[in-house]
Design a protein around this motif. Structure first.
Motif, PDB file in Angstrom:
ATOM      1  N   GLU A  61       0.830  -1.207   0.000  1.00 35.14           N
ATOM      2  CA  GLU A  61       0.000   0.000   0.000  1.00 35.14           C
ATOM      3  C   GLU A  61       0.862   1.254   0.000  1.00 35.14           C
ATOM      4  N   GLY A  62       1.973   1.183   0.740  1.00 32.30           N
ATOM      5  CA  GLY A  62       2.839   2.357   0.889  1.00 32.30           C
ATOM      6  C   GLY A  62       3.519   2.802  -0.389  1.00 32.30           C
ATOM      7  N   VAL A  63       3.566   1.910  -1.388  1.00 31.69           N
ATOM      8  CA  VAL A  63       4.121   2.290  -2.689  1.00 31.69           C
ATOM      9  C   VAL A  63       3.181   3.304  -3.363  1.00 31.69           C
ATOM     10  N   PHE A  64       1.875   3.212  -3.023  1.00 34.00           N
ATOM     11  CA  PHE A  64       0.876   4.057  -3.692  1.00 34.00           C
ATOM     12  C   PHE A  64       0.386   5.222  -2.848  1.00 34.00           C
ATOM     13  N   ARG A  65       0.286   5.003  -1.529  1.00 32.12           N
ATOM     14  CA  ARG A  65      -0.283   6.063  -0.690  1.00 32.12           C
ATOM     15  C   ARG A  65       0.270   5.907   0.718  1.00 32.12           C
ATOM     16  N   PRO A  66       0.249   6.990   1.497  1.00 35.05           N
ATOM     17  CA  PRO A  66       0.780   6.898   2.862  1.00 35.05           C
ATOM     18  C   PRO A  66      -0.016   5.885   3.681  1.00 35.05           C
ATOM     19  N   CYS A  67       0.682   5.058   4.442  1.00 38.72           N
ATOM     20  CA  CYS A  67      -0.036   4.134   5.315  1.00 38.72           C
ATOM     21  C   CYS A  67       0.852   3.746   6.485  1.00 38.72           C
ATOM     22  N   GLY A  70       2.533   4.239  14.061  1.00 35.46           N
ATOM     23  CA  GLY A  70       3.336   3.579  15.082  1.00 35.46           C
ATOM     24  C   GLY A  70       4.740   3.306  14.581  1.00 35.46           C
ATOM     25  N   ASP A  71       5.171   2.052  14.691  1.00 36.53           N
ATOM     26  CA  ASP A  71       6.577   1.714  14.443  1.00 36.53           C
ATOM     27  C   ASP A  71       6.995   1.837  12.986  1.00 36.53           C
ATOM     28  N   VAL A  72       6.072   1.588  12.068  1.00 40.31           N
ATOM     29  CA  VAL A  72       6.437   1.583  10.657  1.00 40.31           C
ATOM     30  C   VAL A  72       5.432   2.417   9.869  1.00 40.31           C
ATOM     31  N   ARG A  73       5.947   3.445   9.194  1.00 39.40           N
ATOM     32  CA  ARG A  73       5.097   4.234   8.307  1.00 39.40           C
ATOM     33  C   ARG A  73       5.761   4.269   6.937  1.00 39.40           C
ATOM     34  N   VAL A  74       4.955   4.154   5.897  1.00 36.08           N
ATOM     35  CA  VAL A  74       5.488   4.073   4.536  1.00 36.08           C
ATOM     36  C   VAL A  74       4.688   5.037   3.663  1.00 36.08           C
ATOM     37  N   TRP A  75       5.379   5.782   2.818  1.00 37.94           N
ATOM     38  CA  TRP A  75       4.659   6.662   1.890  1.00 37.94           C
ATOM     39  C   TRP A  75       5.510   6.931   0.653  1.00 37.94           C
ATOM     40  N   VAL A  84      10.237   7.552  -5.167  1.00 36.10           N
ATOM     41  CA  VAL A  84      10.853   6.804  -4.063  1.00 36.10           C
ATOM     42  C   VAL A  84       9.769   6.439  -3.052  1.00 36.10           C
ATOM     43  N   VAL A  85      10.101   5.458  -2.243  1.00 33.10           N
ATOM     44  CA  VAL A  85       9.231   5.069  -1.139  1.00 33.10           C
ATOM     45  C   VAL A  85      10.005   5.397   0.135  1.00 33.10           C
ATOM     46  N   LEU A  86       9.375   6.152   1.012  1.00 36.18           N
ATOM     47  CA  LEU A  86      10.019   6.472   2.283  1.00 36.18           C
ATOM     48  C   LEU A  86       9.454   5.564   3.367  1.00 36.18           C
ATOM     49  N   MET A  87      10.352   5.083   4.233  1.00 40.36           N
ATOM     50  CA  MET A  87       9.942   4.239   5.346  1.00 40.36           C
ATOM     51  C   MET A  87      10.464   4.864   6.626  1.00 40.36           C
ATOM     52  N   ALA A  88       9.546   5.203   7.507  1.00 39.08           N
ATOM     53  CA  ALA A  88       9.943   5.735   8.808  1.00 39.08           C
ATOM     54  C   ALA A  88       9.805   4.606   9.816  1.00 39.08           C
ATOM     55  N   LEU A  89      10.924   4.210  10.394  1.00 39.84           N
ATOM     56  CA  LEU A  89      10.945   3.093  11.338  1.00 39.84           C
ATOM     57  C   LEU A  89      11.282   3.651  12.708  1.00 39.84           C
ATOM     58  N   SER A  90      10.511   3.279  13.704  1.00 42.26           N
ATOM     59  CA  SER A  90      10.890   3.711  15.041  1.00 42.26           C
ATOM     60  C   SER A  90      10.924   2.531  15.981  1.00 42.26           C
ATOM     61  N   SER A  91      11.942   2.524  16.820  1.00 39.65           N
ATOM     62  CA  SER A  91      12.125   1.435  17.771  1.00 39.65           C
ATOM     63  C   SER A  91      12.695   2.049  19.036  1.00 39.65           C
ATOM     64  N   PRO A  92      12.749   1.267  20.104  1.00 38.58           N
ATOM     65  CA  PRO A  92      13.347   1.789  21.346  1.00 38.58           C
ATOM     66  C   PRO A  92      14.784   2.267  21.127  1.00 38.58           C
ATOM     67  N   ASP A  93      15.465   1.699  20.107  1.00 38.90           N
ATOM     68  CA  ASP A  93      16.855   2.082  19.857  1.00 38.90           C
ATOM     69  C   ASP A  93      16.976   3.381  19.083  1.00 38.90           C
ATOM     70  N   GLY A  94      15.859   3.880  18.571  1.00 40.33           N
ATOM     71  CA  GLY A  94      15.943   5.125  17.815  1.00 40.33           C
ATOM     72  C   GLY A  94      15.071   5.054  16.581  1.00 40.33           C
ATOM     73  N   ASP A  95      15.065   6.164  15.861  1.00 32.42           N
ATOM     74  CA  ASP A  95      14.230   6.271  14.671  1.00 32.42           C
ATOM     75  C   ASP A  95      15.107   6.342  13.436  1.00 32.42           C
TER      76      ASP A  95
END
Length: 137
Positions: A61-67, A70-75, A84-95
């Motif tokens: 879904e994230g290839v086409f629209r933001p979705c 929480g821990d993983v966002r793709v747009w 491009v496809v952006l992936m925002a990953l967040s974890s206790p160790d950092g973002d």
């Protein structure tokens, strides 16, 4: 039961700031015995690669629209005219914010969807194996 692995090596960019990013070699992998998940392994100059696992649907879904939330966002977006496809990953160790070439991610996802079409994931979850074990008793 025959399991299929679909892998693709590609270079992602770790976005440090709007002006600065560093290349990060990564491996996308999909395994038919774990049909709902995709795995991204980052080899950030260390013996300990970093592994992320999240829902294949999210990436599709994230290839086409933001979705995601929480821990993983793709747009999807454009950078200098490239998709491009952006992936925002967040974890206790950092973002981390990662940028992947949309065409390469899409091509790899298409291969995974040929192996296990959307909606067919449940049939891959070893139901046959469980039946075989029951019948073997």
């Amino acid at each position: 039961m025959h399991h299929t692995v679909v892998e693709r090596e590609l270079e992602l960019k770790l976005v440090l700031s709007p002006e600065r990013s560093v290349p990060v070699p990564a491996l996308l992998s999909y395994r038919s015995e774990d049909p709902y998940a995709v795995h991204i392994t980052f080899h950030i100059n260390s013996e300990h690669p970093v592994d992320w696992t999240f829902a294949r649907d999210l990436l599709v879904e994230g290839v086409f629209r933001p979705c995601g939330h929480g821990d993983v966002r793709v747009w999807p977006t454009k950078v200098e005219g490239r998709g491009v496809v952006l992936m925002a990953l967040s974890s206790p160790d950092g973002d981390a914010l990662l940028e992947a070439p949309a065409a390469q991610v899409s091509a790899w996802l298409e291969r995974t969807l040929r192996v296990v079409p959307p909606g067919a994931e449940g049939g891959q979850l070893g139901i046959d194996d469980a039946l075989d074990q029951l019948l073997a008793r």
